[in-house]
Motif scaffolding. Structure first.
Motif, short mmCIF file in Angstrom:
data_model
loop_
_atom_site.label_atom_id
_atom_site.label_comp_id
_atom_site.label_asym_id
_atom_site.label_seq_id
_atom_site.Cartn_x
_atom_site.Cartn_y
_atom_site.Cartn_z
N VAL A 254 0.85 -1.19 0.00
CA VAL A 254 0.00 0.00 0.00
C VAL A 254 0.89 1.25 0.00
CG1 VAL A 254 -1.79 1.27 1.24
CG2 VAL A 254 -1.78 -1.24 1.27
N PRO A 255 0.87 2.04 -1.08
CA PRO A 255 1.68 3.27 -1.09
C PRO A 255 1.15 4.26 -0.06
CG PRO A 255 0.22 3.20 -3.01
CD PRO A 255 0.10 1.87 -2.33
N ILE A 256 2.08 4.92 0.62
CA ILE A 256 1.71 5.91 1.64
C ILE A 256 1.84 7.29 1.01
CG2 ILE A 256 2.17 6.77 3.96
CD1 ILE A 256 1.11 3.86 3.76
N LEU A 257 0.73 7.88 0.68
CA LEU A 257 0.74 9.12 -0.10
C LEU A 257 0.84 10.36 0.78
CD1 LEU A 257 -1.92 8.15 -2.79
CD2 LEU A 257 0.52 7.60 -2.67
N GLU A 258 0.44 10.24 2.03
CA GLU A 258 0.63 11.36 2.95
C GLU A 258 2.05 11.29 3.54
OE1 GLU A 258 -1.04 8.02 5.56
OE2 GLU A 258 -1.23 8.74 3.48
N THR A 259 2.52 12.41 4.07
CA THR A 259 3.85 12.43 4.66
C THR A 259 3.85 11.67 5.98
OG1 THR A 259 4.38 14.56 3.64
CG2 THR A 259 5.71 13.90 5.54
N LEU A 260 4.61 10.60 6.02
CA LEU A 260 4.73 9.77 7.21
C LEU A 260 6.17 9.29 7.28
CD1 LEU A 260 3.15 8.22 9.56
CD2 LEU A 260 3.15 6.27 7.97
N THR A 261 6.94 9.82 8.22
CA THR A 261 8.31 9.35 8.38
C THR A 261 8.32 8.05 9.17
OG1 THR A 261 8.74 10.49 10.47
CG2 THR A 261 9.11 11.75 8.42
N LEU A 262 9.44 7.37 9.14
CA LEU A 262 9.54 6.14 9.93
C LEU A 262 9.35 6.45 11.41
CD1 LEU A 262 10.15 3.13 10.27
CD2 LEU A 262 12.59 3.71 10.31
N GLU A 263 9.92 7.54 11.88
CA GLU A 263 9.75 7.90 13.30
C GLU A 263 8.29 8.16 13.62
OE1 GLU A 263 11.82 10.72 16.72
OE2 GLU A 263 12.31 11.04 14.61
N ASP A 264 7.58 8.85 12.71
CA ASP A 264 6.15 9.08 12.90
C ASP A 264 5.40 7.74 12.98
OD1 ASP A 264 6.48 11.83 12.70
OD2 ASP A 264 6.06 11.88 10.55
N TRP A 265 5.73 6.83 12.09
CA TRP A 265 5.03 5.54 12.05
C TRP A 265 5.25 4.78 13.35
CZ3 TRP A 265 6.37 0.94 8.32
CH2 TRP A 265 5.31 0.03 8.31
N ILE A 266 6.48 4.82 13.86
CA ILE A 266 6.78 4.13 15.12
C ILE A 266 5.98 4.74 16.27
CG2 ILE A 266 8.59 3.81 16.86
CD1 ILE A 266 10.55 3.50 14.50
N GLU A 267 5.93 6.05 16.32
CA GLU A 267 5.33 6.73 17.47
C GLU A 267 3.81 6.83 17.39
OE1 GLU A 267 7.31 10.47 17.82
OE2 GLU A 267 9.13 9.58 18.67
N ARG A 268 3.27 7.05 16.19
CA ARG A 268 1.83 7.30 16.07
C ARG A 268 1.09 6.19 15.34
NH1 ARG A 268 3.44 12.52 14.04
NH2 ARG A 268 2.39 12.00 12.07
N GLY A 269 1.82 5.34 14.63
CA GLY A 269 1.18 4.28 13.89
C GLY A 269 0.49 4.77 12.63
N HIS A 270 -0.25 3.89 12.02
CA HIS A 270 -1.00 4.16 10.80
C HIS A 270 -2.24 3.29 10.85
CE1 HIS A 270 -1.96 3.77 6.45
NE2 HIS A 270 -1.44 4.99 6.35
N GLU A 271 -3.23 3.61 10.05
CA GLU A 271 -4.46 2.81 10.09
C GLU A 271 -4.20 1.33 9.76
OE1 GLU A 271 -6.14 3.65 5.57
OE2 GLU A 271 -6.93 4.81 7.26
N LEU A 272 -3.06 1.05 9.07
CA LEU A 272 -2.70 -0.33 8.77
C LEU A 272 -1.92 -1.00 9.90
CD1 LEU A 272 -1.67 0.06 5.02
CD2 LEU A 272 -3.79 -0.92 5.93
#
Length: 440
Positions: free
Chosen positions: A271-289
């Motif tokens: 699934v391409p991530i089209l919004e800005t999401l850094t790896l650090e953001d993903w670790i800290e806030r997660g994603h709907e996936l």
């Protein structure tokens, strides 16, 4: 983890990054990423092995405008004498990846043997391989349909107009020579090699620049390929910052700040991530996936494309694809300037003036005064070290010939392509014809 096993190899134990569904809850911190970098990307090794990855543009000899189906090339590369692995980039670019071998001479002899076998077989099928950093003619279509490439293209297409064009060009129309070297026996040696690879990178990019034409005319760059890559997505294609931080910290910072390109839901669903999401953001806030696992972080590392990338060895990715025998000179000089203490020390004062000059390298090649002068000193240091180390005569002669033809004249291979275009409008040089070689 072994040098130059970034891609699986036929008949050898392959590195496999497993498909992992993101976690439902947060399980990582940035400290886990830093530990992974230490364990996976900067583990010292003293094997002295070198790996070479060569890419070419494939052309139909009877009709240069006719695309070459990758399956025709694959038939020719079914059995290669030295065991290199044949793969394809999204636009059908052909890639050979050598097994890792100890020493410059054996590494070059290995891939030269396989390149000779492949090009001879392809010539009989009416296909040629051209060592150029960028297809100077048309915009190529993507002919490899894989979930990774589909998601990658969707990611780039969602960027601005210039980034979209650069992303598609990078995927479909560029070709490079990649030199892989081990990190050395100690953490201190790994640090030195990391810094040397970055410091000498602009000089290597300038000296071996070989992509001055685009869309049928001069592009204004000696290495349009390198310019295209830096236009794609700065968070994943610019060089890591090497000032004031140790190598592992610098790479961890880079990876954490880079945008997540896609999330793998399952083996064939990226699934391409089209919004800005850094790896650090993903670790800290997660994603709907979901939240990333260590497997997701490892895979994120493979979507980062800076000119120097650590993977348990160092990948030097700044060099344009080159014809025979100039690729051999590039492998030898890059390896010697990074791995040999004597050559690196002798070349350091000259290289210092060109550190970080990536744009100048891509724009001017050795026509830039400081890059031209630095190359003269650095190549002299590398040649001296090669002779002292007993490097094979074929490789030394290739470097000496490159110095005479280009470095001494403050020229790059790109200047030959510009001369040919000015003389008769030629865009594509003669395909590579490697001398017949025997691998033992």
């Amino acid at each position: 983890m072994d040098l130059a096993r970034a891609k699986p190899r036929v008949g050898r134990r392959a590195l496999r990054i497993p498909i992992a569904v993101p976690a439902a809850r947060r399980s990582l911190t940035t400290r886990d990423v830093r530990r992974l970098v230490d364990d996976q990307c900067f583990l010292p090794t003293a094997s002295g092995r070198i790996g070479v990855e060569m890419e070419w543009l494939a052309i139909c000899l009877a009709d240069l405008d006719q695309p070459v189906p990758p399956e025709l090339v694959g038939e020719a590369g079914a059995e290669l004498p030295a065991g290199s692995r044949l793969t394809f980039e999204p636009g059908g670019q052909v890639e050979l990846s050598s097994p890792p071998l100890r020493g410059i001479g054996p590494a070059c002899a290995s891939i030269a043997s396989d390149a000779a076998a492949l090009t001879a077989d392809l010539a009989e099928r009416g296909i040629g391989l051209v060592g150029l950093g960028l297809d100077p003619r048309r915009k190529r279509a993507r002919c490899i349909d894989k979930p990774r490439y589909e998601a990658m293209e969707a990611y780039f297409d969602a960027q601005g107009v210039s980034e979209r064009a650069a992303g598609r060009t990078m995927m479909r129309s560029t070709a490079a020579l990649q030199v892989n070297v081990d990190l050395g026996a100690t953490t201190a040696e790994a640090e030195r090699r990391w810094h040397r690879a970055h410091d000498s990178g602009p000089l290597l990019a300038a000296a071996f620049a070989n992509s001055p034409l685009a869309c049928g005319a001069p592009s204004g760059w000696r290495s349009r390929r390198l310019a295209v890559w830096t236009d794609v997505d700065e968070s994943r294609t610019l060089a890591a910052q090497t000032n004031g931080a140790d190598a592992a910290s610098a790479w961890a910072d880079y990876a954490l700040a880079a945008r997540v390109m896609f999330i793998r839901k399952e083996e064939n669903d990226y699934v391409p991530i089209l919004e800005t999401l850094t790896l650090e953001d993903w670790i800290e806030r997660g994603h709907e996936l979901g939240f990333p696992t260590l497997d997701d972080v490892s895979y994120h590392f493979t979507t980062l494309f800076p000119p120097v990338r650590p993977r348990g060895w160092l990948e030097m990715r700044m060099i344009d694809s080159l014809p025979d025998p100039w690729w051999r000179a590039a492998v030898a000089v890059a390896t010697t300037l990074v791995c040999d203490d004597g050559a690196a020390g002798a070349a350091a004062p000259a290289i210092e003036a060109t550190r970080g000059r990536w744009v100048d390298a891509a724009r001017h090649g050795l026509g830039h005064p400081e890059l031209g002068d630095a190359a003269a000193s650095a190549f002299d240091a590398a040649l001296h070290a090669m002779v002292q180390l007993g490097t094979d005569a074929t490789t030394v002669l290739a470097v000496e010939a490159f110095v005479d033809r280009y470095v001494a004249r403050r020229r790059s291979p790109a200047d030959d392509r510009l001369d040919a275009w000015q003389e008769d409008g030629a865009l594509i040089p003669e395909p590579d014809q490697f001398a017949a070689a025997t691998w033992a």
